[in-house]
Design a protein around this motif. Sequence first.
Motif: not given
Length: 222
Positions: A119-140
């Motif tokens: 089964k596939r589990h998906n999390l989408i958040i489209s309105t983060l409060l402040k900017p992040i650095v996409p290239d240094e973000s990851y999931a573990k």
Amino acid sequence: MSKLDELRSDLTELKELLEKSNRQRTKDLLSVEIRKLQTEVMTKEGGDGSEATVAATTTRPTSTVRPQGGYDLKISNYGWDQSDKFVKIYIDLPNVRDLANSEFTAKSLNVTFVSKDDKRHNLIISTLLKPIVPDESYAKVKTDKVVIFLRKSGSRHWPTLTDTEKKAKEPRAPKMEEGADPSSGLMDLMKQMYEDGDDDMKRTIAKAWTESREKQSFQPEF
């Protein structure tokens, strides 16, 4: 009843109110308060991170049909905390196997995990409060849970995870002072919502409160 049991009881009552609420503003206010109490519960239970600011168990995951067949389960239950460099999102996901894909932008994320039953589990958040650095973000992926690391673009503190939560907190939601009794804050919130609500809202709150009190009165003592 211990302080932790009191928090759990308050959390249950707020969730019952959320399920019965129809007005979006009311749902937003209740969701914010649920996140506050869930954070306290996680902290007292020895949850991850000593700097926890918000955590949530607000709604059950919903499913949508995938074009290829099968289902994507939308993740809506999660907790989060932060350090100077990262915002971390914690998701309990029994039998999680792999990270399927992850997409990060300056103010959004779209991450999908696959469990051992495929089964596939998906999390989408489209309105983060402040900017992040996409290239240094990851999931573990860990045992029965996953952690998403969002690299802050600055070291500023995030009072909420999303813009939506921030806006929900801006109305006259009562603030809980540090060290104050959580039950007192809950009572203030419910009183305020009762005073400001229409007749339907007042009936909903009164009914939920009565049912909750009746349930507690029948709890056996050990």
